[in-house]
Design an enzyme around this catalytic site. Structure first.
Site, PDB file in Angstrom:
ATOM      1  N   GLY A  45      39.226  43.564  51.287  1.00  0.00           N
ATOM      2  CA  GLY A  45      37.893  42.956  51.414  1.00  0.00           C
ATOM      3  C   GLY A  45      37.071  43.520  52.558  1.00  0.00           C
ATOM      4  O   GLY A  45      36.652  42.764  53.434  1.00  0.00           O
ATOM      5  N   MET A 170      40.538  44.049  45.658  1.00  0.00           N
ATOM      6  CA  MET A 170      40.161  42.983  44.723  1.00  0.00           C
ATOM      7  C   MET A 170      39.526  43.573  43.459  1.00  0.00           C
ATOM      8  O   MET A 170      39.811  43.148  42.350  1.00  0.00           O
ATOM      9  CB  MET A 170      39.160  42.020  45.378  1.00  0.00           C
ATOM     10  N   CYS A 401      48.961  31.863  39.015  1.00  0.00           N
ATOM     11  CA  CYS A 401      48.644  31.223  37.744  1.00  0.00           C
ATOM     12  C   CYS A 401      47.731  30.025  38.027  1.00  0.00           C
ATOM     13  O   CYS A 401      48.070  29.168  38.847  1.00  0.00           O
ATOM     14  CB  CYS A 401      49.927  30.746  37.067  1.00  0.00           C
TER      15      CYS A 401
HETATM   16  P1  NAD Z   1      37.663  46.780  49.395  1.00  0.00           P
HETATM   17  O1  NAD Z   1      37.028  46.995  50.706  1.00  0.00           O
HETATM   18  O2  NAD Z   1      39.153  46.795  49.280  1.00  0.00           O
HETATM   19  O3  NAD Z   1      37.127  47.856  48.320  1.00  0.00           O
HETATM   20  C1  NAD Z   1      35.771  48.141  48.084  1.00  0.00           C
HETATM   21  C2  NAD Z   1      35.671  49.452  47.299  1.00  0.00           C
HETATM   22  O4  NAD Z   1      34.282  49.703  47.026  1.00  0.00           O
HETATM   23  C3  NAD Z   1      36.196  50.641  48.102  1.00  0.00           C
HETATM   24  O5  NAD Z   1      37.160  51.318  47.329  1.00  0.00           O
HETATM   25  C4  NAD Z   1      34.950  51.473  48.378  1.00  0.00           C
HETATM   26  O6  NAD Z   1      35.235  52.861  48.401  1.00  0.00           O
HETATM   27  C5  NAD Z   1      34.032  51.094  47.231  1.00  0.00           C
HETATM   28  N1  NAD Z   1      32.610  51.280  47.534  1.00  0.00           N
HETATM   29  C6  NAD Z   1      31.941  51.026  48.702  1.00  0.00           C
HETATM   30  N2  NAD Z   1      30.641  51.280  48.568  1.00  0.00           N
HETATM   31  C7  NAD Z   1      30.444  51.725  47.284  1.00  0.00           C
HETATM   32  C8  NAD Z   1      29.316  52.142  46.554  1.00  0.00           C
HETATM   33  N3  NAD Z   1      28.103  52.149  47.095  1.00  0.00           N
HETATM   34  N4  NAD Z   1      29.498  52.531  45.265  1.00  0.00           N
HETATM   35  C9  NAD Z   1      30.719  52.528  44.681  1.00  0.00           C
HETATM   36  N5  NAD Z   1      31.833  52.163  45.354  1.00  0.00           N
HETATM   37  C10 NAD Z   1      31.694  51.737  46.631  1.00  0.00           C
HETATM   38  O7  NAD Z   1      37.069  45.409  48.856  1.00  0.00           O
HETATM   39  P2  NAD Z   1      37.704  44.399  47.779  1.00  0.00           P
HETATM   40  O8  NAD Z   1      38.833  43.656  48.379  1.00  0.00           O
HETATM   41  O9  NAD Z   1      37.919  45.095  46.478  1.00  0.00           O
HETATM   42  O10 NAD Z   1      36.477  43.360  47.644  1.00  0.00           O
HETATM   43  C11 NAD Z   1      35.230  43.777  47.098  1.00  0.00           C
HETATM   44  C12 NAD Z   1      34.164  42.725  47.275  1.00  0.00           C
HETATM   45  O11 NAD Z   1      34.488  41.563  46.510  1.00  0.00           O
HETATM   46  C13 NAD Z   1      34.001  42.230  48.705  1.00  0.00           C
HETATM   47  O12 NAD Z   1      32.640  42.000  48.968  1.00  0.00           O
HETATM   48  C14 NAD Z   1      34.762  40.940  48.731  1.00  0.00           C
HETATM   49  O13 NAD Z   1      34.283  40.080  49.745  1.00  0.00           O
HETATM   50  C15 NAD Z   1      34.450  40.419  47.341  1.00  0.00           C
HETATM   51  N6  NAD Z   1      35.478  39.493  46.834  1.00  0.00           N
HETATM   52  C16 NAD Z   1      35.222  38.864  45.669  1.00  0.00           C
HETATM   53  C17 NAD Z   1      36.159  37.997  45.134  1.00  0.00           C
HETATM   54  C18 NAD Z   1      35.928  37.266  43.854  1.00  0.00           C
HETATM   55  O14 NAD Z   1      36.608  36.329  43.555  1.00  0.00           O
HETATM   56  N7  NAD Z   1      34.998  37.676  43.051  1.00  0.00           N
HETATM   57  C19 NAD Z   1      37.364  37.774  45.799  1.00  0.00           C
HETATM   58  C20 NAD Z   1      37.625  38.457  46.962  1.00  0.00           C
HETATM   59  C21 NAD Z   1      36.680  39.331  47.455  1.00  0.00           C
END
Ligand code: NAD
Length: 546
Positions: A45, A170, A401
């Site tokens: 994240g 995520m 789950c």
């Molecule tokens: P992470 O930091 O592990 O991965 C993010 C990925 O996005 C990286 O691989 C990065 O290279 C890529 N990235 C960055 N900028 C980019 C761009 N402009 N274009 C394309 N790729 C790009 O993050 P994560 O753990 O996968 O979380 C992603 C987001 O989801 C965060 O904002 C987090 O807070 C949110 N999140 C959502 C949920 C949910 O339930 N929906 C749960 C947890 C986290």
């Protein structure tokens, strides 16, 4: 920095399994197979850390090893600050993380304080040591795309093109969840090495380096209505704009880049290495460029929505950053308000369990048991069958789950019994995501558009944390900023170690009832009919008195 690994097996390194379970969970968050940057203590994240710094990590480990069975360790934003004599049934660890007085709750203040070494960003499950890798979010993502399919496409995503971004810890759940629902996924990821890693671990099926190449591959799958996932190397804003320019409208569009944190989102025109260099040299310019890119990214999503795509914000605060960059209006809805809220109203949420033995057989045995006790629930059985087939274990073997309040307590008791009679090789840690009914206040995500307007009321996660302390959870934590960033959410985490003892049974009975039941009360209080009915029912384990 030495990368430390979680102990496994059934030998204790601590003075009891309650402490040992937490020690193993903490180190599991940094397991190189699941952590984003273990050398920087970042689990996932963007920059979600498990401890303030390496020295704090080592001190926490040492304290846990020596903590008595009637003591409680206090952790303040990833730093151990005190050990108190409490009593055996009390939590062994309580934590508060990244909390700032509301008027000061901005990333700017947070970074200033972080630079002085006074705080740390724990995201959600990183800070509370219950991160288990991509599987942790997989079922939530699976449920979301399942609801998307039901609401818009008659029950499945066959023959549908889904565009999203981010193959992070995520975000990687997306291709698996989309293909599990029959769909065709194009997931844009700026870091080629991340796409390759996901290809090697079979999270995606194919890698593409241009949109034309990706579209060529998907065309056949869409017409045959067969699932496939493409990891497309590129910047999300550039690719989404290309879709608009080409006049190609995917059926569903969303995004999971780390847009909640401008320092993690990669601006257009920069490779990952160039972005890292600019971030270091001039963080202010970096943020400006990231925000400009996000404006284009969100605008393209709005255009695709206007042309007929189903578009939703996937919990990374992308819309808020778009508004910060000057965009106006509602833009598009959040996934929780659209697809997940009915589940919260029933007290159904992301229950997870982790085999502290490190032996996958312990989880497979619990899989058999959960399928047997809930054999009439097609959703649970289908989910366990899917995840067993498609997901190999990384770090400590774990399972997630979504269960309702009755199912959680029943299954928790059964797990504890299995540990007691030696059917499992070591105790099990029972925990959950922070994205749960009572556990979070997040007006741009979980609590967006509440029926009674209570979106920003943050009393519930605070009550949730206090109630879990009174009910005997092994670890309880209260944080801010998870998912959507500093200033936008307050949320609580909890873990109970099922070590087979009578005391653990009592802890589980109380916590696994109170934790989701408060969620039902939260939604009943906000006026949701299903929650009101459940809260009034004979079998409801609390008295709803609002
Ligand atoms: P992470 O930091 O592990 O991965 C993010 C990925 O996005 C990286 O691989 C990065 O290279 C890529 N990235 C960055 N900028 C980019 C761009 N402009 N274009 C394309 N790729 C790009 O993050 P994560 O753990 O996968 O979380 C992603 C987001 O989801 C965060 O904002 C987090 O807070 C949110 N999140 C959502 C949920 C949910 O339930 N929906 C749960 C947890 C986290």
């Amino acid at each position: 920095m030495e990368i430390l690994k979680s102990p496994t097996g059934n030998q204790l390194n601590c003075k009891g399994w309650q402490q040992e379970g937490l020690l193993r969970l903490l180190l599991n968050c940094l397991h190189p197979d699941i952590a984003k940057k273990p050398q920087d203590l970042i689990a996932y994240g963007g920059s979600g850390k498990v401890a303030r710094n390496y020295e704090c990590l080592i001190r926490i480990i040492d304290i846990l090893k020596n903590l008595e069975n009637d003591e409680t360790l206090l952790v303040q934003s990833g730093k151990p600050v005190g050990v108190f004599r409490t009593f055996s049934f009390a939590p062994r660890v309580i934590m508060a993380g990244a909390l700032l007085v509301p008027k000061w709750s901005t990333w700017e203040t947070f970074y200033e304080l972080e630079k002085k070494g006074l705080t740390a960003y724990g995201q959600s499950t990183a800070g509370s040591w219950s991160y288990i890798g991509t599987q942790g979010i997989l079922q939530g993502t699976w449920e979301t795309f399942n609801q998307v399919a039901k609401k818009h496409f008659g029950g499945n995503l066959r023959g549908k093109l889904i565009l999203s971004s981010g193959l992070g810890e995520m975000g990687s759940a997306q291709p698996l969840a989309i293909t599990a629902n029959g769909g065709v996924a194009i997931i844009v990821e700026v870091d080629k090495s991340v796409v390759k890693k996901r290809l090697l671990s079979s999270v995606i099926d194919v890698m593409a380096t241009s949109l034309d190449e990706a579209l060529d591959i998907t065309a056949g799958y869409i017409s045959r209505k067969e699932p496939v996932s493409i990891g497309l190397v590129g910047n999300a804003a550039d690719v989404y704009e290309e879709f608009v320019k080409k006049g190609i409208v995917p059926d569903v569009v969303t995004d999971q880049t780390p847009a909640h944190d401008l320092k993690s989102y990669v601006p257009s025109g920069f490779s990952v290495e160039e972005a890292a260099e600019l971030r270091e040299r001039n963080p202010h310019i970096y943020e400006e460029k990231a925000l400009k890119t996000i404006k284009r990214h969100v605008s393209a999503m709005v255009s695709l929505k206007e042309k007929g795509a189903v578009v939703f914000d996937y919990g990374n605060n992308l819309r808020t950053q778009g508004r910060k960059a000057g965009l106006k209006g509602a833009l598009f809805p959040s996934f929780v308000a659209e697809y997940i809220r009915p589940l919260f109203c029933e007290g159904r949420g992301p229950f997870r369990w982790v085999a502290l033995s490190g032996d996958p057989e312990d989880i497979y045995r619990t899989d058999e048991v959960i399928k047997a006790i809930f054999k009439n629930d097609k959703r649970i059985v289908e989910w366990i069958d899917f995840v067993e087939k498609r997901f190999s274990f990384h770090g400590l073997p774990a399972r997630v789950c979504w269960l309702n309040y009755r199912e959680r307590v029943l299954f928790g008791e059964i797990i504890n019994h299995m540990v007691r009679i030696g059917e499992l090789k070591a105790p099990i840690a029972i925990t959950r995501d922070h994205m749960d009914a009572a556990a979070v206040a997040s007006p741009f995500r979980e609590t967006e558009a509440m029926k009674d307007g209570s979106d920003a009321i943050a009393d519930w996660p605070v009550l949730n944390a206090m109630l879990n302390c009174c009910s005997g959870a092994t670890l309880v934590g209260l944080y801010q900023g998870g998912g959507v960033g500093i200033g936008y959410s307050i949320h609580s985490g909890m873990t109970v170690i099922a070590d087979g003892t009578e005391e653990a049974e009592k802890r589980l009975q109380l916590v696994l009832k109170s934790d989701p039941a408060l969620g039902v009360i939260r939604y009943a209080d906000a006026g949701y009919e299903i929650a009101k009915e459940i809260a009034k029912s004979q079998s409801f384990p609390a008295k709803a008195v609002f």
